[in-house]
Scaffold this active site. Structure first.
Site, mmCIF file in Angstrom:
data_model
loop_
_atom_site.group_PDB
_atom_site.id
_atom_site.type_symbol
_atom_site.label_atom_id
_atom_site.label_comp_id
_atom_site.label_asym_id
_atom_site.label_seq_id
_atom_site.Cartn_x
_atom_site.Cartn_y
_atom_site.Cartn_z
ATOM 1 N N HIS A 1 0.809 -1.230 0.000
ATOM 2 C CA HIS A 1 0.000 0.000 0.000
ATOM 3 C C HIS A 1 0.833 1.268 0.000
ATOM 4 O O HIS A 1 0.280 2.352 0.217
ATOM 5 C CB HIS A 1 -0.918 0.044 1.224
ATOM 6 N N LYS B 1 -8.476 13.753 4.818
ATOM 7 C CA LYS B 1 -7.577 12.594 4.757
ATOM 8 C C LYS B 1 -6.545 12.801 5.848
ATOM 9 O O LYS B 1 -6.485 13.876 6.455
ATOM 10 C CB LYS B 1 -6.906 12.493 3.388
ATOM 11 N N ARG B 2 -5.715 11.770 6.131
ATOM 12 C CA ARG B 2 -4.639 11.969 7.092
ATOM 13 C C ARG B 2 -3.761 13.148 6.662
ATOM 14 O O ARG B 2 -3.593 13.414 5.477
ATOM 15 C CB ARG B 2 -3.808 10.692 7.211
ATOM 16 N N LYS C 1 0.583 14.489 0.895
ATOM 17 C CA LYS C 1 -0.796 14.734 0.476
ATOM 18 C C LYS C 1 -1.042 16.219 0.193
ATOM 19 O O LYS C 1 -2.040 16.602 -0.385
ATOM 20 C CB LYS C 1 -1.769 14.219 1.535
ATOM 21 N N THR D 1 -8.693 6.413 -1.696
ATOM 22 C CA THR D 1 -10.040 5.832 -1.774
ATOM 23 C C THR D 1 -11.098 6.903 -1.483
ATOM 24 O O THR D 1 -12.221 6.797 -1.962
ATOM 25 C CB THR D 1 -10.202 4.661 -0.779
ATOM 26 N N LYS E 1 -14.962 7.912 -3.155
ATOM 27 C CA LYS E 1 -16.212 8.206 -2.426
ATOM 28 C C LYS E 1 -16.799 9.529 -2.904
ATOM 29 O O LYS E 1 -18.006 9.651 -3.120
ATOM 30 C CB LYS E 1 -15.952 8.251 -0.910
HETATM 31 C C1 26Q Z 1 3.602 0.692 10.366
HETATM 32 C C2 26Q Z 1 4.487 0.362 11.371
HETATM 33 C C3 26Q Z 1 4.231 0.686 12.680
HETATM 34 C C4 26Q Z 1 3.049 1.341 12.990
HETATM 35 C C5 26Q Z 1 2.165 1.670 11.991
HETATM 36 C C6 26Q Z 1 2.432 1.336 10.666
HETATM 37 C C7 26Q Z 1 1.479 1.696 9.605
HETATM 38 C C8 26Q Z 1 0.114 1.684 9.851
HETATM 39 C C9 26Q Z 1 -0.792 2.033 8.875
HETATM 40 C C10 26Q Z 1 1.901 2.052 8.339
HETATM 41 C C11 26Q Z 1 0.986 2.391 7.360
HETATM 42 C C12 26Q Z 1 -0.373 2.385 7.609
HETATM 43 C C13 26Q Z 1 -1.386 2.750 6.628
HETATM 44 C C14 26Q Z 1 -1.164 2.997 5.367
HETATM 45 C C15 26Q Z 1 -2.238 3.403 4.465
HETATM 46 O O1 26Q Z 1 -3.350 3.688 4.890
HETATM 47 N N1 26Q Z 1 -1.972 3.458 3.162
HETATM 48 C C16 26Q Z 1 -2.988 3.840 2.208
HETATM 49 O O2 26Q Z 1 -3.634 2.649 1.762
HETATM 50 C C17 26Q Z 1 -4.751 2.968 0.963
HETATM 51 C C18 26Q Z 1 -5.467 1.670 0.637
HETATM 52 O O3 26Q Z 1 -4.732 0.933 -0.285
HETATM 53 C C19 26Q Z 1 -4.337 3.730 -0.284
HETATM 54 O O4 26Q Z 1 -5.493 4.111 -0.972
HETATM 55 C C20 26Q Z 1 -3.538 4.967 0.098
HETATM 56 O O5 26Q Z 1 -3.031 5.590 -1.050
HETATM 57 C C21 26Q Z 1 -2.403 4.582 1.034
HETATM 58 O O6 26Q Z 1 -1.720 5.738 1.484
#
Ligand code: 26Q
Length: 837
Positions: free
Chosen positions: A386, A577-578, A583, A685, A689
Site C-alpha cells: 500500500h 484525509k490523514r 498529500k 479511496t 467516495k
Molecule cells: C507501520 C508500522 C508501525 C506502525 C504503523 C504502521 C502503519 C500503519 C498504517 C503504516 C501504514 C499504515 C497505513 C497505510 C495506508 O493507509 N496506506 C494507504 O492505503 C490505501 C489503501 O490501499 C491507499 O489508498 C492509500 O493511497 C495509502 O496511502
C-alpha cells in the site's frame, strides 16, 4: 556480504497430529451466548424493557436495545453461514489486517438485512427517530486511514459477493485517538470506544488460542535421524476471539470479522503465584493484556516499537492457528488440499510475520517437513503493498526478533538462505545483488526487511492502483519483478457503494433508484445509464437540490464543530484525509491564502464564493503535520473574521475526521481535493467516495486519480501538476526559488507568511513550513506545482459559474464511478488471486 549460515535442513517427521488439532474436533464455532429471535419489533421491545427503567441517557440505552435486537435477528443467518463454510465446499480466504476501520455498524446492518422500514415502524411508538439512535453509536475506529477502511469495504464486498472470507484483526481497547483542536493545535485524546460495551460482538472464550513469546529453542534428532525443533520456556498469552457480524447485502450471508483480545493465561499467573510473587503475577498479567490495548496511530512511517511487533505476531499466530484448527477439523492431518482450499491475504507487511509462523506451525505442531511446509506456505500467502514511501517500509531489528521470537528468527534465516540460492542462480557472481535482495539487511544493527520476506513467500504481490503497481515493478521491487514477474499484479482499490452511496446519501440514492431501479447497489456499472439524463432539465434540478440539501446538513456539522458558518449556496471545496506532507494540505492552504489576498486587494474578478474544508489527523509524533494543522486553523481564523472576505471565502478545519464524518461530508462536496505529489499516493479511496457522490475532482496524475480521469474524461476533471516521471526527474536539480520568482502569486503568499500575518502573537511558529517550501530537497515539490494548481482552481471557478454545466459534470462523475466499487475489486481478487468460487 555475509549470507547467514544455513542450519541443518529439517527432515520430515511422522505427521503426528498435535494436541491442538485433536482439540479442534470440538470446534463447533457456535455463538451460544445469544438467542436468535423472531421479529425485530418483539426483540426490540424486550430489550427496551430492560433499559427504560434506567432512563438517564435514554438515547444510548435505546441504541443499545436496538443494536441487540438487530444482532439477535441476524444470529440465525450467521450460524447458517458458519455451518455452511465449515463444510469447506468453497475456498476459504483469510484477510489478515492490523486495521479494520469499520465505523458504525447499525445503519449498514439495517440496510444489508433489509430491516430499515421495519425498524422505522418499530420506533414509531417512541419519541425518537432512527437517525438519532444511529448517531449514538461510537465509531469502531480500529484503523488509521485508507488501508484500514479498505479492509472494511472489502469485507462488505466479500459478504455481498457470497465469498467465504474471514477478517482477522485485533480488538484494540483504544482505537484511533480522538482529535481535539485547542488554540489551533491538535490534541490527542484516548478513544475508549468500548466504554458502553459493544452490542455487536460475540465473545467466544471457548475458542481461545495460545500465543507464545520469548523463551528459547532447542533441537533433537529422532530415532529416524530427523532433526526437530522445540520452542520452550515461552511466556504464553491467550488470544480470545470476539466476533463481529459482516452481513452481505440482502443475500443471507453473514461473514465474520474475528478480533483477538489478549488476556493473561492461567498458568502464567499460577507459576508466579507458586513462587509467592503475587504482585509480579499481576504485573505480568498487565503485560499480556497490553498487547491489544491501543492502535498505533502512525500511517506512513514504521516506528520500530517492540509492542507493535508483539501485536503483529499475536494477530498472525492466533489467526493461523485458528485457520489450521478449522482445516484439521474437517480434513484431519492431510494437508495436501490446504492451499487449494485456503488463501491468506496480507494487508501490507503488518501481518507478514505470518510467513515464518505458518512454517513453524506446519512443521513444529503438525509435523510436516520443510519442503512440504514451504510448498503450502508459498502457495497460500498473498501480499498487498500500500505504499511507495521508503520510510514506511517495515524493518525489525534481528536482535528484537531473537529475543521475542527465537524460533521465528531461525525460520526467517532458513527461508532467506534457501531463497538467496535462487538469486545467486539468476545473477551468478553478483554479490551486490545478494546483499540488495537479502531479507536480512546487514550492518551495525541487522534488520529483517518485512516486504522482502512477504514477496519471497507470496504467490501474488499486488499494488492498489495501475500507476502504483507500475512504480513497484519499475522501482521499489524491480529486482523481485525481474526474478518473479508472474507474481506481480494490480488490483485497483474500490469502495463499497452500500455505505458510500446507498447508506450515506439516501437523497441521491433515491433519485438514482427512481430513474434506474435499485440494482445499481450491487452492480455499480449500471450508473452509466445516468449519462442519458444530463440534458433532462427536471433531473438536473433534482440533482442540484439533493446536493443543496446535503450541503445544508454538512453546514450544520461545520457550525457545531468549527463555529464557522458555511453557506450552502457557496461551492464546498473539501480535502479530508490523514495529514501528511505528501498529500499536500499545505498546497491547499497556500491557495486559500492566495484567494484571501486577492479578495482583500479587491481582485474578485471571476471568483466564485467558496467554503474550503480541511480535516484529518496528524500522527502524534509528526511535528510538520501538526504545524500544518496549526497553520490551517490560523489562516481560517483570519479569513473568517474579515467581513470583506467572507462573502467570497470561508475556511474551516474540521476536528476529529473519521468514517462517520465522511458519511456526511462526501454527499455534500462539490470539489474534491486529491492533490498529492505525483507518484506518492498509492491509490487513494476518498477520491472514489467523492466521485460516487457527484463531486468533481481537482487532482494530480497520482494513484487511482489516473483511472478516475480515464473513466470520466478530462472535460469532467481538473487535472494539474507534474506527473510521476517529471517529479522523479526534477528531484536532482529542483530549485524552488526559480518557481517562486516565476510566480508573483506564490511570492506574495510567501511574503505574507513570512511577515507573520497569521501568527502575530506567536512569532516564528511557521518558520519550518516556510523553510520546507523553499528547500531544494523538498520532496513534495510544493513550489513547482503551485501555479498549475492556482490556474486549475481558476478553471474550477469558471466552471462552477455555469451551474447547469457543473451539474452535468457532477452527474457524469457519479455515472463513471462504477469501476470503483469494491465489488469490482474483490471480483478481481477472487478470480486472479484467490481462485475462489
Ligand atoms: C507501520 C508500522 C508501525 C506502525 C504503523 C504502521 C502503519 C500503519 C498504517 C503504516 C501504514 C499504515 C497505513 C497505510 C495506508 O493507509 N496506506 C494507504 O492505503 C490505501 C489503501 O490501499 C491507499 O489508498 C492509500 O493511497 C495509502 O496511502
Amino acid at each position: 556480504m555475509t549470507v547467514t549460515k544455513r542450519k541443518t535442513r529439517e527432515k520430515k517427521s511422522d505427521t503426528k497430529v498435535s494436541k491442538q488439532a485433536v482439540k479442534s474436533e470440538a470446534v463447533s464455532n457456535d455463538h451460544q451466548d445469544c438467542d436468535p429471535c423472531d421479529s425485530l419489533d418483539a426483540t426490540f421491545k424486550r430489550q427496551l424493557q430492560g433499559v427504560l427503567s434506567r432512563d438517564e441517557n435514554a438515547t444510548n440505552d435505546m441504541y443499545g436495545a436496538l443494536a441487540s435486537a438487530v444482532k439477535a435477528n441476524l444470529l440465525q443467518q450467521w450460524r447458517e453461514t458458519r455451518l455452511k463454510d465449515n463444510q469447506y465446499q468453497q475456498k476459504q480466504v483469510a484477510y489478515l489486517s492490523l486495521e479494520f476501520l469499520m465505523g458504525r455498524t447499525l445503519g449498514n446492518a439495517l440496510l444489508s438485512l433489509d430491516l430499515t422500514t421495519e425498524t422505522h415502524e418499530a420506533l414509531n411508538s417512541y419519541a425518537v427517530d432512527l437517525e438519532t439512535l444511529q448517531e449514538a453509536e461510537l465509531d469502531a475506529g480500529l484503523g488509521n486511514g485508507g488501508l484500514g477502511r479498505l479492509a472494511a469495504c472489502f469485507l462488505d464486498s466479500c459478504a455481498s459477493l457470497d465469498l467465504a472470507v474471514v477478517g482477522y484483526g485485533i480488538r484494540y481497547e483504544y482505537g484511533m485517538f480522538k482529535q481535539k483542536v485547542v488554540d489551533g493545535y491538535q490534541i490527542e485524546q484516548p478513544d475508549r470506544w468500548l466504554r458502553e460495551g459493544n452490542p455487536w460482538e460475540v465473545r467466544l472464550a471457548n475458542h481461545t488460542i495460545t500465543v507464545p513469546f520469548f523463551g528459547h529453542t532447542e533441537s533433537y534428532v529422532d530415532l529416524q535421524g530427523h532433526r526437530h525443533y522445540v520452542w520452550i520456556d515461552t511466556q504464553d498469552v491467550n488470544a480470545v476471539p470476539h466476533d463481529m457480524p459482516v452481513p452481505g447485502y440482502k443475500n443471507g450471508r453473514i461473514n465474520t470479522l474475528r478480533l483477538w483480545k489478549a488476556e493473561a493465561t492461567d498458568d502464567f499467573d499460577l507459576a508466579e503465584f507458586n513462587d509467592g510473587d503475587y504482585t509480579e503475577a499481576v504485573a505480568r498479567k498487565n503485560m499480556a493484556e497490553q498487547i491489544t490495548m491501543v492502535l498505533y496511530p502512525n500511517d506512513a512511517s514504521e516506528n520500530g516499537k517492540e509492542l507493535r511487533l508483539r501485536q503483529q505476531y499475536f494477530l498472525s499466530s492466533a489467526s493461523l492457528q485458528d485457520i489450521l484448527l478449522r482445516y484439521v477439523a474437517v480434513h484431519g492431518s492431510d494437508f495436501s488440499r490446504f492451499s487449494e482450499l485456503n488463501a491468506m491475504q496480507l494487508n501490507d507487511t503488518h501481518p507478514s510475520i505470518s510467513v515464518p509462523e505458518l512454517m513453524r506451525l506446519l512443521m513444529d505442531s503438525y509435523g510436516l517437513d520443510w519442503d512440504q511446509a514451504w510448498e503450502i506456505t508459498s502457495s497460500s500467502v498473498a501480499y498487498t503493498n500500500h505504499t511507495l514511501l521508503p520510510e514506511a517500509l517495515e524493518r525489525w531489528p534481528v536482535r528484537m526478533l531473537k529475543h521475542m521470537l527465537p524460533r521465528i528468527l531461525d525460520i526467517i534465516y532458513e527461508i532467506n538462505a534457501r531463497y538467496l540460492e535462487d538469486v545467486a542462480h539468476h545473477w551468478p557472481g553478483d554479490n551486490d545483488k545478494l546483499a540488495a535482495m537479502s531479507v536480512i539487511e546487514e550492518g551495525h544493527e541487522p534488520h529483517v526487511r518485512m516486504a522482502y520476506l512477504a514477496i519471497v513467500a507470496s504467490f501474488s504481490v499486488n499494488g492498489v492502483a495501475g500507476l502504483h503497481t507500475q512504480l513497484l515493478k519499475s522501482g521499489l521491487f524491480n529486482d523481485f519483478y525481474q526474478l518473479w514477474p508472474h507474481k506481480f499484479n494490480n488490483k485497483t482499490n474500490g469502495v463499497t457503494p452500500r455505505r458510500w452511496l446507498a447508506h450515506c446519501n439516501p437523497r441521491l440514492a433515491q433519485l438514482i433508484t427512481r430513474r434506474l431501479g435499485d440494482s445499481w447497489v450491487t452492480d455499480l456499472t449500471q450508473l452509466t445509464a445516468l449519462n442519458a439524463f444530463t440534458d433532462d432539465k427536471a433531473f438536473l434540478k433534482q440533482w442540484q437540490s439533493v446536493k443543496f440539501d446535503n450541503k445544508v446538513d454538512l453546514a450544520k456539522l461545520v457550525a457545531a464543530e468549527c463555529e464557522v458558518e458555511f453557506d450552502p449556496k457557496m461551492m464546498f471545496d473539501v480535502q479530508v484525509k490523514r495529514i501528511h506532507e505528501y498529500k499536500r494540505q499545505l498546497l491547499n492552504i497556500l491557495h486559500v491564502i492566495h484567494l484571501y489576498q486577492r479578495i482583500v486587494a479587491g481582485d474578485t474578478q471571476g471568483m466564485q464564493p467558496r467554503c474550503v474544508l480541511i480535516g484529518g489527523k496528524a500522527a502524534p509524533g509528526y511535528a510538520m503535520a501538526k504545524q500544518i494543522i496549526k497553520l490551517a486553523n490560523n489562516v481560517a481564523h483570519m479569513v473568517n473574521s474579515d467581513p470583506v472576505v467572507t462573502p467570497y471565502l470561508r475556511f474551516a478545519f474540521l476536528p476529529n475526521y473519521n468514517v462517520s464524518a465522511m458519511e456526511k461530508i462526501c454527499p455534500a462536496t462539490d470539489l474534491s481535493e486529491q492533490i498529492s505529489t505525483a507518484g506518492k499516493e498509492a491509490s487513494g479511496t476518498g477520491n472514489m467516495k467523492f466521485m460516487m457522490n457527484g463531486a468533481l475532482t481537482i487532482g494530480t496524475l497520482d494513484g487511482a486519480n489516473v483511472e478516475m480521469l480515464e473513466e470520466v474524461g478530462d472535460d469532467n476533471f481538473f487535472l494539474f501538476g507534474l506527473n510521476a516521471d517529471e517529479v522523479s526527474q526534477l528531484k536532482s536539480h529542483y530549485n524552488p526559488h526559480q518557481y517562486i520568482q516565476q510566480s508573483p502569486a506564490l511570492k506574495h503568499v510567501l511574503e505574507m507568511l513570512k511577515s507573520g500575518h497569521f501568527n502575530l502573537v506567536e512569532p516564528g511558529i511557521f518558520d519550518s513550513i516556510i523553510a520546507a517550501i523553499e528547500d531544494p530537497y523538498d520532496q513534495w515539490m510544493i513550489a513547482a506545482d503551485f501555479d498549475a494548481y492556482r490556474v486549475a482552481q481558476e478553471n474550477v471557478a469558471a466552471a462552477y459559474a455555469n451551474q447547469e454545466h457543473w451539474t452535468q459534470m457532477s452527474i457524469r462523475n457519479t455515472a463513471s464511478s462504477g469501476r470503483f466499487s469494491s465489488d469490482n475489486t474483490i471480483s478481481a481478487y477472487r478470480d486472479d488471486i484467490w481462485f475462489a468460487k
